[in-house]
Design a protein around this motif. Structure first.
Motif, PDB file in Angstrom:
ATOM      1  N   VAL A   1       0.868  -1.179   0.000  1.00  0.00           N
ATOM      2  CA  VAL A   1       0.000   0.000   0.000  1.00  0.00           C
ATOM      3  C   VAL A   1       0.908   1.234   0.000  1.00  0.00           C
ATOM      4  CG1 VAL A   1      -1.784   1.284   1.212  1.00  0.00           C
ATOM      5  CG2 VAL A   1      -1.833  -1.217   1.220  1.00  0.00           C
ATOM      6  N   VAL A   2       0.805   2.015  -1.064  1.00  0.00           N
ATOM      7  CA  VAL A   2       1.649   3.210  -1.191  1.00  0.00           C
ATOM      8  C   VAL A   2       0.959   4.340  -0.429  1.00  0.00           C
ATOM      9  CG1 VAL A   2       2.785   4.791  -2.794  1.00  0.00           C
ATOM     10  CG2 VAL A   2       2.476   2.377  -3.423  1.00  0.00           C
ATOM     11  N   ASP A   3       1.395   4.539   0.819  1.00  0.00           N
ATOM     12  CA  ASP A   3       0.692   5.474   1.700  1.00  0.00           C
ATOM     13  C   ASP A   3       1.393   6.827   1.788  1.00  0.00           C
ATOM     14  OD1 ASP A   3       2.906   4.670   3.074  1.00  0.00           O
ATOM     15  OD2 ASP A   3       1.854   3.967   4.857  1.00  0.00           O
ATOM     16  N   HIS A   4       2.170   7.156   0.775  1.00  0.00           N
ATOM     17  CA  HIS A   4       2.824   8.471   0.732  1.00  0.00           C
ATOM     18  C   HIS A   4       1.763   9.569   0.857  1.00  0.00           C
ATOM     19  CE1 HIS A   4       5.009  11.934  -0.830  1.00  0.00           C
ATOM     20  NE2 HIS A   4       6.137  11.254  -0.707  1.00  0.00           N
ATOM     21  N   PRO A   5       2.028  10.616   1.647  1.00  0.00           N
ATOM     22  CA  PRO A   5       1.022  11.671   1.835  1.00  0.00           C
ATOM     23  C   PRO A   5       0.502  12.281   0.535  1.00  0.00           C
ATOM     24  CG  PRO A   5       2.791  11.933   3.429  1.00  0.00           C
ATOM     25  CD  PRO A   5       3.209  10.826   2.512  1.00  0.00           C
ATOM     26  N   LEU A   6       1.359  12.471  -0.450  1.00  0.00           N
ATOM     27  CA  LEU A   6       0.902  13.046  -1.720  1.00  0.00           C
ATOM     28  C   LEU A   6      -0.064  12.111  -2.439  1.00  0.00           C
ATOM     29  CD1 LEU A   6       4.079  14.749  -3.247  1.00  0.00           C
ATOM     30  CD2 LEU A   6       1.952  15.866  -2.543  1.00  0.00           C
ATOM     31  N   VAL A   7       0.241  10.806  -2.381  1.00  0.00           N
ATOM     32  CA  VAL A   7      -0.655   9.826  -3.006  1.00  0.00           C
ATOM     33  C   VAL A   7      -2.017   9.862  -2.328  1.00  0.00           C
ATOM     34  CG1 VAL A   7      -1.065   7.364  -3.388  1.00  0.00           C
ATOM     35  CG2 VAL A   7       1.220   8.318  -3.773  1.00  0.00           C
ATOM     36  N   GLN A   8      -2.030   9.870  -1.006  1.00  0.00           N
ATOM     37  CA  GLN A   8      -3.293   9.844  -0.273  1.00  0.00           C
ATOM     38  C   GLN A   8      -4.104  11.124  -0.497  1.00  0.00           C
ATOM     39  OE1 GLN A   8      -4.405   7.015   1.134  1.00  0.00           O
ATOM     40  NE2 GLN A   8      -2.515   6.206   0.233  1.00  0.00           N
ATOM     41  N   HIS A   9      -3.418  12.269  -0.524  1.00  0.00           N
ATOM     42  CA  HIS A   9      -4.088  13.550  -0.762  1.00  0.00           C
ATOM     43  C   HIS A   9      -4.747  13.567  -2.148  1.00  0.00           C
ATOM     44  CE1 HIS A   9      -4.747  17.893  -0.908  1.00  0.00           C
ATOM     45  NE2 HIS A   9      -4.094  17.912  -2.054  1.00  0.00           N
ATOM     46  N   LYS A  10      -3.990  13.163  -3.159  1.00  0.00           N
ATOM     47  CA  LYS A  10      -4.507  13.190  -4.524  1.00  0.00           C
ATOM     48  C   LYS A  10      -5.628  12.161  -4.708  1.00  0.00           C
ATOM     49  CE  LYS A  10      -0.105  14.828  -6.436  1.00  0.00           C
ATOM     50  NZ  LYS A  10      -0.559  16.110  -6.997  1.00  0.00           N
ATOM     51  N   LEU A  11      -5.521  11.043  -4.021  1.00  0.00           N
ATOM     52  CA  LEU A  11      -6.572  10.033  -4.086  1.00  0.00           C
ATOM     53  C   LEU A  11      -7.884  10.576  -3.509  1.00  0.00           C
ATOM     54  CD1 LEU A  11      -7.458   7.154  -4.749  1.00  0.00           C
ATOM     55  CD2 LEU A  11      -6.540   6.437  -2.526  1.00  0.00           C
ATOM     56  N   THR A  12      -7.799  11.318  -2.422  1.00  0.00           N
ATOM     57  CA  THR A  12      -8.997  11.924  -1.832  1.00  0.00           C
ATOM     58  C   THR A  12      -9.647  12.908  -2.796  1.00  0.00           C
ATOM     59  OG1 THR A  12      -8.197  11.654   0.418  1.00  0.00           O
ATOM     60  CG2 THR A  12      -9.853  13.377   0.064  1.00  0.00           C
ATOM     61  N   LEU A  13      -8.834  13.746  -3.452  1.00  0.00           N
ATOM     62  CA  LEU A  13      -9.377  14.683  -4.436  1.00  0.00           C
ATOM     63  C   LEU A  13     -10.070  13.939  -5.578  1.00  0.00           C
ATOM     64  CD1 LEU A  13      -6.414  17.246  -4.708  1.00  0.00           C
ATOM     65  CD2 LEU A  13      -8.505  17.452  -3.342  1.00  0.00           C
ATOM     66  N   MET A  14      -9.507  12.796  -5.939  1.00  0.00           N
ATOM     67  CA  MET A  14     -10.051  11.976  -7.020  1.00  0.00           C
ATOM     68  C   MET A  14     -11.385  11.323  -6.642  1.00  0.00           C
ATOM     69  SD  MET A  14      -7.654   9.177  -8.866  1.00  0.00           S
ATOM     70  CE  MET A  14      -6.209   9.821  -8.074  1.00  0.00           C
ATOM     71  N   ARG A  15     -11.502  10.930  -5.388  1.00  0.00           N
ATOM     72  CA  ARG A  15     -12.718  10.262  -4.915  1.00  0.00           C
ATOM     73  C   ARG A  15     -13.937  11.198  -4.935  1.00  0.00           C
ATOM     74  NH1 ARG A  15     -11.940   5.418  -1.852  1.00  0.00           N
ATOM     75  NH2 ARG A  15      -9.884   5.107  -0.938  1.00  0.00           N
ATOM     76  N   ASP A  16     -13.695  12.490  -4.773  1.00  0.00           N
ATOM     77  CA  ASP A  16     -14.783  13.474  -4.686  1.00  0.00           C
ATOM     78  C   ASP A  16     -15.636  13.409  -5.949  1.00  0.00           C
ATOM     79  OD1 ASP A  16     -16.403  15.765  -4.615  1.00  0.00           O
ATOM     80  OD2 ASP A  16     -14.877  16.947  -3.580  1.00  0.00           O
ATOM     81  N   LYS A  17     -16.923  13.165  -5.774  1.00  0.00           N
ATOM     82  CA  LYS A  17     -17.820  13.009  -6.938  1.00  0.00           C
ATOM     83  C   LYS A  17     -17.910  14.272  -7.780  1.00  0.00           C
ATOM     84  CE  LYS A  17     -22.160  14.077  -4.512  1.00  0.00           C
ATOM     85  NZ  LYS A  17     -22.456  15.313  -5.251  1.00  0.00           N
TER      86      LYS A  17
END
Length: 210
Positions: free
Chosen positions: A7-23
């Motif tokens: 699991v690539v839990d780098h802060p930048l990855v997690q931040h960008k993933l959250t932005l992506m999840r937003d409908k």
């Protein structure tokens, strides 16, 4: 941490993933974010590539410097949504070879049906990195890896944005030798085989087809 799953839990990855999840994220932003996260995932998946030394001359002196050894990489995109990840990875490794495998999920059985396969002839000499945004049921990913092994691939890694325990189990049961790289392991699947909480249909959101 599941064995064989990174699991690539780098802060930048997690931040960008959250932005992506937003409908409400527009197609342009979603596409850019997928590409950016893919580049960061590619950095992790290529961490252990073998190196050799080459003699070069800097502006000041001659030195033996590290370069990638031998034939390098082949990225294989599971169509169509894998193409979004492919773009970001090629930004990091522009010399990589590229293959494509076309699979669609039968809506009734949720089983993968292959309609296209085009890969380099020398897969056996390269690390093959299979990319698809979602590891959901795991059926398409496992079928893709099976076909790539039949085409000669020996060293394979699988990269996705999101996964679920069900999909990981299917993939590992079929291919225990294939490491899985993912940005997150979500809760599970709904009755239609969609990841929850997930980010919706990655293909539709990438290409604006919904």
């Amino acid at each position: 941490m599941m064995k064989g799953v990174i699991v690539v839990d780098h802060p930048l990855v997690q931040h960008k993933l959250t932005l992506m999840r937003d409908k409400d994220a527009p197609t342009t932003d979603f596409r850019r974010l997928v590409s950016e996260v893919a580049l960061l995932l590619a950095y992790e998946v290529t961490r252990d590539l073998p190196l050799e030394t080459r003699r070069i001359e800097t502006p000041l002196e001659v030195m033996d410097a590290p370069v990638l050894a031998g034939k390098k990489l082949c990225f294989v995109s599971i169509l169509r949504a894998g193409s979004g990840i492919l773009d970001g990875m090629l930004d990091l490794v522009p010399s990589a070879r590229v293959g494509h495998i076309g699979l669609y999920r039968d809506p009734k059985t949720l089983k993968p049906v292959e309609y296209y396969l085009k890969v380099p002839d020398d897969l056996s000499e390269r690390l093959t990195v299979v990319v698809d945004p979602m590891l959901a049921t795991g059926n398409s990913a496992a079928a893709a890896v099976t076909r790539l092994k039949e085409a000669g691939a020996k060293a394979i890694k699988f990269v996705c944005l999101l996964s679920v325990p069900e999909g990981i189990e299917v993939m590992q049961r079929a291919h225990p030798d294939v490491e899985i790289f993912t940005a997150a392991i979500d809760r599970g699947l709904d009755d239609h085989g969609y990841i929850r909480p997930g980010l919706g249909d990655a293909g539709d959101r990438l290409f604006g087809t919904k």
